[in-house]
Motif scaffolding. Sequence first.
Motif: not given
Length: 320
Positions: A140-160
């Motif tokens: 298995l060989q995987l090379d994957a690149l994603v963009s994290t800048v899209e406005r509709s793709n904001k992540p969710v963060s938490s500090l617990e």
Amino acid sequence: MKEAIGHLLNPSTLEPNLGLYSGTLGIDNSREYPSSFLSSWKKIDSVLVDLITEDLVLGIRIFRGPAACKAILNLWYTQTGKFRNLEWSGSVGKEFLSKGTFRNGYWSFTQGNQRFNFRLDDTIQQGYTHSSILLGDLNLQLDALVSTVERSNKPVSSLEKSGKDWIFRLISSDLSVRGQLSLDDEIQNLESSEILSYSITTGFSNQSFLPESRVYGNGTGKNTFRLNLSQDTGILLWRNGVPTFLETASFKKESLSYVLHDPSDQIELTVTPIRTTHQEISGFFGKKTRIERVEGKISGKIRMGNKKETIKKGFAILEV
């Protein structure tokens, strides 16, 4: 022992930089968050990556924690129903690397012919994952690149809170991926129809990684949804990349299935298990936590916009 987390905030607005914030601890840009006397023994770093294609689900987990440093690979060939689970253990200092801030991090596990790398770089707003596995019956060989800048793709963060310490979690939405996946004799270019999602956990815990349940599904047309279920962050629903928390939802086992019900959001979802396996999570002072990993198909209805749709296809990976 203290660690500043002010870099999580936008310096001009003092709002969290990392999308929708769900934590129980308020972030103070000038504050250092203390940890306990035993914190150095409980430090954890973990990344979980799911790659979804038309034919398979590839899950990669890299983590280090109390008494554990591992990489885990889960392969689910959704068309044929075949499963592969592989696991590699290493020493924390030799095989595992984590550095940088929460978002500008580099997680790496290397052992012999097995290599796993994951990197987030906020300066160029990209995420990158690479895996190379060479075994007698798997190449298995995987090379994957994603963009994290899209406005509709904001992540969710938490500090617990985590006892006298804290734990930080970042969950991405489904991201379009570019790259290539080579599996044995087949090569697949990753372009538009494939998706990748990841979650990152860092901080202090009695367990080397936290269980994460995920549900992926499709409605009509291009409507997609995903559920993240965890004890800390609750039930998080992504509809076409937009996150909301299901405050009135319940998720529980009923007979042989698992059922999610949300009366206010008109969601009825059933997970029918295909396979159940057991796993142990290493913990503080050698304590082991036993969990079930359930892989299954989903059915039911979900509201997309103003319309309640029948789920066309989907699957679940539950860690309970």
